[in-house]
Design a protein around this motif. Structure first.
Motif, PDB file in Angstrom:
ATOM      1  N   LEU A  81      49.510  49.567  50.968  1.00 14.83           N
ATOM      2  CA  LEU A  81      48.172  49.964  50.521  1.00 14.83           C
ATOM      3  C   LEU A  81      47.098  49.084  51.155  1.00 14.83           C
ATOM      4  O   LEU A  81      46.129  49.579  51.734  1.00 14.83           O
ATOM      5  CB  LEU A  81      48.077  49.873  48.995  1.00 14.83           C
ATOM      6  CG  LEU A  81      48.773  50.994  48.230  1.00 14.83           C
ATOM      7  CD1 LEU A  81      48.786  50.687  46.735  1.00 14.83           C
ATOM      8  CD2 LEU A  81      48.078  52.320  48.483  1.00 14.83           C
ATOM      9  N   GLY A  84      46.877  49.642  54.854  1.00 11.54           N
ATOM     10  CA  GLY A  84      46.274  50.946  55.122  1.00 11.54           C
ATOM     11  C   GLY A  84      44.773  50.907  54.946  1.00 11.54           C
ATOM     12  O   GLY A  84      44.024  51.362  55.808  1.00 11.54           O
ATOM     13  N   ILE A  85      44.335  50.336  53.851  1.00 12.25           N
ATOM     14  CA  ILE A  85      42.893  50.300  53.569  1.00 12.25           C
ATOM     15  C   ILE A  85      42.163  49.452  54.601  1.00 12.25           C
ATOM     16  O   ILE A  85      41.193  49.886  55.214  1.00 12.25           O
ATOM     17  CB  ILE A  85      42.626  49.756  52.149  1.00 12.25           C
ATOM     18  CG1 ILE A  85      43.164  50.742  51.117  1.00 12.25           C
ATOM     19  CG2 ILE A  85      41.133  49.520  51.931  1.00 12.25           C
ATOM     20  CD1 ILE A  85      43.132  50.231  49.694  1.00 12.25           C
ATOM     21  N   TYR A  87      43.096  48.451  57.547  1.00 15.71           N
ATOM     22  CA  TYR A  87      43.202  48.978  58.915  1.00 15.71           C
ATOM     23  C   TYR A  87      42.198  50.115  59.095  1.00 15.71           C
ATOM     24  O   TYR A  87      41.532  50.220  60.116  1.00 15.71           O
ATOM     25  CB  TYR A  87      44.621  49.471  59.189  1.00 15.71           C
ATOM     26  CG  TYR A  87      44.808  50.053  60.568  1.00 15.71           C
ATOM     27  CD1 TYR A  87      44.816  49.240  61.690  1.00 15.71           C
ATOM     28  CD2 TYR A  87      44.956  51.421  60.757  1.00 15.71           C
ATOM     29  CE1 TYR A  87      44.969  49.761  62.959  1.00 15.71           C
ATOM     30  CE2 TYR A  87      45.109  51.962  62.032  1.00 15.71           C
ATOM     31  CZ  TYR A  87      45.114  51.123  63.127  1.00 15.71           C
ATOM     32  OH  TYR A  87      45.253  51.643  64.386  1.00 15.71           O
ATOM     33  N   PHE A  88      42.094  50.939  58.070  1.00 18.91           N
ATOM     34  CA  PHE A  88      41.210  52.095  58.153  1.00 18.91           C
ATOM     35  C   PHE A  88      39.746  51.671  58.295  1.00 18.91           C
ATOM     36  O   PHE A  88      38.977  52.294  59.012  1.00 18.91           O
ATOM     37  CB  PHE A  88      41.380  52.965  56.907  1.00 18.91           C
ATOM     38  CG  PHE A  88      40.683  54.286  56.993  1.00 18.91           C
ATOM     39  CD1 PHE A  88      41.158  55.285  57.826  1.00 18.91           C
ATOM     40  CD2 PHE A  88      39.557  54.545  56.234  1.00 18.91           C
ATOM     41  CE1 PHE A  88      40.527  56.511  57.916  1.00 18.91           C
ATOM     42  CE2 PHE A  88      38.911  55.772  56.311  1.00 18.91           C
ATOM     43  CZ  PHE A  88      39.401  56.755  57.160  1.00 18.91           C
TER      44      PHE A  88
ATOM     45  N   TYR C  38      45.593  61.900  59.443  1.00 17.85           N
ATOM     46  CA  TYR C  38      45.562  60.482  59.080  1.00 17.85           C
ATOM     47  C   TYR C  38      44.249  60.137  58.399  1.00 17.85           C
ATOM     48  O   TYR C  38      44.214  59.465  57.369  1.00 17.85           O
ATOM     49  CB  TYR C  38      45.768  59.632  60.335  1.00 17.85           C
ATOM     50  CG  TYR C  38      45.320  58.201  60.190  1.00 17.85           C
ATOM     51  CD1 TYR C  38      46.055  57.313  59.400  1.00 17.85           C
ATOM     52  CD2 TYR C  38      44.163  57.742  60.803  1.00 17.85           C
ATOM     53  CE1 TYR C  38      45.644  56.010  59.237  1.00 17.85           C
ATOM     54  CE2 TYR C  38      43.739  56.438  60.648  1.00 17.85           C
ATOM     55  CZ  TYR C  38      44.477  55.576  59.864  1.00 17.85           C
ATOM     56  OH  TYR C  38      44.072  54.285  59.698  1.00 17.85           O
ATOM     57  N   SER C  42      43.913  59.067  54.536  1.00 20.67           N
ATOM     58  CA  SER C  42      43.428  57.713  54.264  1.00 20.67           C
ATOM     59  C   SER C  42      42.257  57.753  53.290  1.00 20.67           C
ATOM     60  O   SER C  42      42.194  56.961  52.346  1.00 20.67           O
ATOM     61  CB  SER C  42      42.973  57.039  55.552  1.00 20.67           C
ATOM     62  OG  SER C  42      44.063  56.818  56.382  1.00 20.67           O
ATOM     63  N   LEU C  45      43.453  58.517  49.820  1.00 18.46           N
ATOM     64  CA  LEU C  45      44.134  57.366  49.240  1.00 18.46           C
ATOM     65  C   LEU C  45      43.151  56.282  48.828  1.00 18.46           C
ATOM     66  O   LEU C  45      43.218  55.734  47.719  1.00 18.46           O
ATOM     67  CB  LEU C  45      45.096  56.819  50.297  1.00 18.46           C
ATOM     68  CG  LEU C  45      46.129  55.818  49.840  1.00 18.46           C
ATOM     69  CD1 LEU C  45      47.448  56.180  50.487  1.00 18.46           C
ATOM     70  CD2 LEU C  45      45.739  54.393  50.226  1.00 18.46           C
ATOM     71  N   ILE C  46      42.194  55.989  49.711  1.00 15.08           N
ATOM     72  CA  ILE C  46      41.235  54.922  49.419  1.00 15.08           C
ATOM     73  C   ILE C  46      40.374  55.297  48.214  1.00 15.08           C
ATOM     74  O   ILE C  46      40.177  54.490  47.296  1.00 15.08           O
ATOM     75  CB  ILE C  46      40.355  54.632  50.659  1.00 15.08           C
ATOM     76  CG1 ILE C  46      41.196  53.924  51.705  1.00 15.08           C
ATOM     77  CG2 ILE C  46      39.149  53.792  50.296  1.00 15.08           C
ATOM     78  CD1 ILE C  46      40.503  53.717  53.025  1.00 15.08           C
ATOM     79  N   PHE C  49      42.372  54.989  45.062  1.00 16.07           N
ATOM     80  CA  PHE C  49      42.609  53.600  44.683  1.00 16.07           C
ATOM     81  C   PHE C  49      41.347  52.977  44.099  1.00 16.07           C
ATOM     82  O   PHE C  49      41.377  52.315  43.062  1.00 16.07           O
ATOM     83  CB  PHE C  49      43.077  52.807  45.909  1.00 16.07           C
ATOM     84  CG  PHE C  49      43.451  51.393  45.593  1.00 16.07           C
ATOM     85  CD1 PHE C  49      44.684  51.098  45.029  1.00 16.07           C
ATOM     86  CD2 PHE C  49      42.572  50.348  45.847  1.00 16.07           C
ATOM     87  CE1 PHE C  49      45.027  49.808  44.723  1.00 16.07           C
ATOM     88  CE2 PHE C  49      42.912  49.044  45.531  1.00 16.07           C
ATOM     89  CZ  PHE C  49      44.148  48.776  44.972  1.00 16.07           C
TER      90      PHE C  49
END
Lengths: 287, 369, 300
Positions: A81, A84-85, A87-88, C38, C42, C45-46, C49
């Motif tokens: 997680l 991913g965050i 890196y994004f 992707y 992303s 997901l972000i 969260f």
């Protein structure tokens, strides 16, 4: 010349104000604690009985796998997680700062408040379950607090914050031109990540992963407040505190602590063995 | 000849690059404004200008890092705005080289070939050729951090050309090298371009590099193209004040063309009515408000009594000996300061009264911006 | 994929233009699709969260100020009653005072004890410097349980446990090394030539500290002090082990209540958590503000 050496030597006395308290309050207890694990309460005879008790009584040795069963999956998910965050949002993405800030924010609150927050949000009548039921995903509330999952969620929130707080700087230190270079040479986003970005950040990521894992192996308040400290989340520290504060058996409490320390060292050794097999170095180009 | 033949194996089919009315805005600031230019196949085009003039922005748009706000970039007739940067077939040399620190020299160079799934034998052959070409033979197994700046620069170059790019882009590639190495690399770069004939776009703020390397130069300022031409054109006939000033013309006089006499314009400054004769050109006519300029080394200091048109009297106020020449500043009676370069060591003393001669054939008429 | 090209036979010096035969450039469809997937996943997901993180925080706050909240989206009304009740029932003010006393005292002592060491570490090179730095790192990298339990047993046997002195002293275990590391960069960034100048003007060691070094690092010390303060405010394990009923810090008190909390209404417990959250947030913002302020002052 003589005087110069003399003043220099005397300078080292300036180390004493900080070293002395640490020797008394840290080094001595550490050593004493270690010795205590080889003694019975109230006796000074050397014995292995504490360790024998630990590894033969399920009440004690169960904590090893209970802790790892809780913490290792959580730490791996946290890494995914957080990576991913961060890196994004690496580079100059708009809103990246806000996302990073909100992700890291739980770290300021600390574990007790996060535990309470998990309860408030995930309890059967909390927002999570009411939303799920209203949408129709769940028929009845899913028990997510006062058990394994409660502790798991609280660990995730704090672990992601910790890992992300470290990764943000590391990702910034990788020269963005390296990725651009790979892309102009014909690499897709995925290949650029696989062949350029990941090899460069890998060793740092593993270090942060190991640090976080070690920290979380020492989980206590989360296990007690949102977990079920009697069974599912009976971690090392829960047992150690039980021995120290309820049974006043500091010797056994220390034995638990030592076993925990060794477990942490083993985890560290495993992660660093993996880390060794790759590029370890700086990925920032000059300028 | 063998060298030339061998290197032909690097040559991709050559590409003509057209930039049509390209504009890039960042929020409300305009980084590049309506830029149009054509780079013929095999040409060495330099984008020259001070930092922040938009040259790197244009480069980034050709490369695909930035999307143009409007306008097109065209390779051989095909607009490439929508093509992903990994598919543009561009060889790029970054200012800091951007070499992969976790790979060896050979691995760095082979990276682009790997992406193109070139077979092993061919890949090896081409990597070795590239390494030889940039004179890094035997260094193939070194890691980047073990190379000097000049060597790193050459690896970056080899990595860019080994993929036989349609276009080669270079972003101030020499700016991180010391002066001596810079000159050496310049010669190499020139040789390489002659051998390969790849369409090359080179970004720099160094006018000397632009002059020595390019077949064409584009001068930019504040996001606007000021002038496009061969180095000779740019340096011999700068179009406006910015270009002239940027490439080293030192003395500027603002005024109006008031008359014509035997194929010469008569020019008069606005403030103090200094009259000068200047060679007539087709672009201007009587009544134009223009700027006259002359390079410091073109101004003559005369001692004989040749008084008259185009000579001015003044005192030397600054003298600066720089080795092969001496730079002077001369203040005229009207309070103007002229910069003058004279070959040799300090022929004139500070405070000395001298006469300046501004040769009408050497004076240039340029536009106000 | 590009086919291998035969060596060009022509011997012309000028490059050969064969642009017409070039294959047009094409995007990879698969790549576009993957990249789009992707990006979308992303974002989902972000946002998910962050919704949870914010939702959790908000839930605690709303619950602490909510009248009745059972199964509805928002509480039925808002009140500060829980907050006041929690404050009174658990003497939050009293514990807050104790905590501040302990943490402030320990912060000051840590700073004073660590400054001379920091100075030596920043200015002198000596054989065991790296080892010493490693040693100072141990108290906050080793699990605190390892030293906390023996410290507790020692403190109980010598009577320091459950006293204010005891609570202050245990804070130094992390406080001293922590302040060493947090001050070190500030002192290292000082220009040693200023000290040489002061010494050449006849300043003694003490005067040197008082007149030259301390004034220069006041901004650094302020920023560090706040950070050390936050760190100590969160000290938990060891305080829990040696605290007594009347000598507890706020977080240990809150934890103790939460631990045996079957009977209390959740709103009351959330109010309690909030009393812990507010000072933490306050100090964190203060720390951010001070560090940005000092950075401006130092012209960075």
């Amino acid at each position: 010349m003589n005087q110069e050496v003399f003043t220099r030597k005397r300078d080292y006395l300036l180390l004493l104000p900080s070293l002395l308290p640490l020797l008394l309050l840290f080094v001595y207890p550490l050593l004493k604690g270690f010795v205590m694990t080889f003694q019975e309460p109230g006796s000074t005879a050397v014995t292995l009985s504490n360790y024998i008790e630990f590894f033969t009584n399920a009440k004690y040795y169960d904590t090893i796998w209970r802790t790892l069963y809780l913490v290792v999956p959580a730490a791996i998910l946290e890494l995914f997680l957080a990576f991913g965050i961060t890196y994004f949002i690496r580079g100059k993405m708009k809103g990246g700062g806000l996302i990073a800030g909100l992700t890291i924010f739980p770290l300021t609150l600390g574990s007790i408040i996060i535990d309470m927050a998990v309860i408030a949000f995930f309890k059967p009548t909390g927002w999570f379950n009411t939303t799920m039921i209203n949408i129709g995903i769940l028929d009845e509330p899913f028990t997510l607090v006062y058990n394994y999952w409660g502790a798991f969620i609280a660990l995730i929130i704090l672990g992601v914050a910790f890992i992300a707080s470290n990764l943000v700087g590391m990702m910034d230190s990788i020269d963005p031109n390296l990725e651009k270079a790979a892309r102009t040479l014909g690499a897709s986003h995925w290949v650029t990540f696989k062949r350029v970005f990941w090899p460069l950040i890998r060793s740092n990521v593993l270090t942060v992963f190991a640090l976080n894992l070690i920290m979380q192996i020492g989980v206590y308040s989360t296990a007690v407040i949102v977990g079920n400290p009697a069974s599912e989340t009976r971690t090392f520290v829960v047992v150690a505190f039980e021995e120290a504060m309820r049974n006043f058996n500091y010797n056994m409490a220390n034995t638990v602590a030592i076993v925990m320390g060794v477990t942490q060292l083993l985890v560290l050794a495993i992660v660093f063995a993996i880390r060794k097999r790759g590029f370890v170095g700086s990925a920032s180009t000059f300028k | 000849m063998a060298q030339a033949l061998k290197s032909k194996s690097f040559v991709s089919e050559s590409t003509k690059v057209e930039i049509n009315d390209l504009t890039k805005m960042f929020g409300s600031t305009t980084a590049v404004q309506n830029a149009s230019l054509t780079i013929e196949s095999g040409e060495f085009m330099t984008l020259l200008g001070p930092s922040g003039c938009g040259k790197t922005t244009i480069l980034s748009m050709i490369l695909g890092i930035l999307q143009p706000t409007s306008g097109d970039i065209i390779f051989n007739g095909q607009p490439i705005n929508q093509i992903d940067m990994s598919r543009r077939d561009i060889g790029m040399v970054f200012q800091n080289y951007a070499l992969f620190p976790h790979m060896t020299v050979a691995q760095n160079i082979a990276f682009g070939l790997d992406m193109r799934k070139i077979n092993k034998a061919e890949k090896k052959k081409r990597v070795n050729e590239a390494i030889d070409m940039v004179q890094l033979t035997d260094l193939g197994n070194r890691f980047i951090k073990d190379l000097s700046g000049g060597q790193q620069q050459r690896v970056a170059l080899a990595r860019a050309i080994v993929i036989r790019p349609r276009v080669l882009l270079l972003d101030e590639p020499l700016s991180n090298l010391d002066a001596k190495l810079r000159k050496e690399m310049r010669t190499q770069l020139k040789k390489l371009h002659n051998e390969l004939g790849i369409t090359t776009i080179y970004v720099t703020h160094d006018q000397e590099e632009a002059l020595s390397l390019s077949t064409k130069v584009t001068v930019m300022s504040n996001g606007v193209i000021q002038q496009i031409g061969t180095p000779k054109e740019i340096f011999g006939r700068p179009r406006n004040y910015f270009v002239a000033n940027f490439i080293g013309y030192g003395n500027f006089l603002e005024g109006t063309l008031v008359d014509v006499q035997d194929e010469h314009f008569i020019f008069e400054t606005d403030k103090d009515l200094v009259r000068l004769a200047v060679k007539q050109d087709e672009k201007h006519q009587v009544g134009d408000e223009v700027i006259l300029t002359i390079k410091p080394e073109m101004v003559e200091i005369i001692t004989d009594a040749k008084i008259g048109m185009n000579s001015l009297q003044g005192n030397i106020t600054v003298s600066d000996y720089i080795g092969s020449a001496t730079g002077y500043e001369v203040e005229t009676a009207g309070g103007r300061t002229f910069k003058i370069n004279v070959l040799g060591l300090n022929p004139y003393a500070l405070g000395e009264e001298v006469k300046l001669y501004l040769d009408p054939e050497k004076l240039l008429i340029i536009d106000k911006e | 994929m590009r086919a291998e090209k035969p060596i060009i036979e022509e011997e012309t010096e000028t490059p050969v233009v064969k642009g017409k035969h070039q294959k047009p450039l094409r995007n990879s469809k698969k790549g576009k699709l993957l990249q789009g997937g992707y990006k979308t996943s992303s974002w989902v997901l972000i946002l998910l969260f962050l919704t949870i993180v914010l939702g959790m925080t908000l839930a605690v706050i709303l619950s602490a100020f909510g009248e009745e909240w059972y199964g509805t989206i928002f509480p039925e009304g808002y009140t500060v009653e829980w907050f006041v009740n929690a404050w009174q029932a658990y003497e939050v003010g009293e514990y807050f005072k104790i905590t501040m006393e302990i943490v402030l005292t320990a912060t000051v002592i840590s700073l004073v004890l660590s400054l001379p060491t920091v100075y030596i570490l920043a200015r002198r090179d000596f054989p065991f410097k790296q080892a010493l730095l490693g040693f100072f790192q141990m108290p906050f990298t080793l699990p605190d349980l390892l030293y906390a339990i023996p410290v507790a047993s020692i403190f109980y046997s010598i009577g320091l446990a459950e006293t204010m002195t005891g609570l202050i002293v245990v804070n130094l275990i992390v406080g001293i090394p922590f302040s060493v590391f947090i001050l070190l960069p500030y002192v290292e960034s000082l220009d040693p030539r200023l000290e040489y100048a002061a010494q050449s003007l006849g300043a003694s060691k003490f005067k040197l500290f008082q007149r030259v070094i301390i004034p220069q690092i006041v901004p650094g010390i302020t920023a560090s002090a706040i950070n050390i303060f936050i760190r100590m405010f969160n000290t938990f394990t060891i305080i829990l082990l040696i605290s007594g009923p009347k000598t507890q810090t706020l977080n240990v008190m809150v934890f103790s209540v939460l631990q045996g909390s079957g009977s209390q209404p959740p709103a009351m417990l959330n109010s309690l958590a909030l009393t812990l959250m507010i000072p933490l947030l306050f100090f964190s913002f203060l720390s951010l503000w001070v560090s940005s302020f000092t950075q401006k002052r130092l012209g960075k």
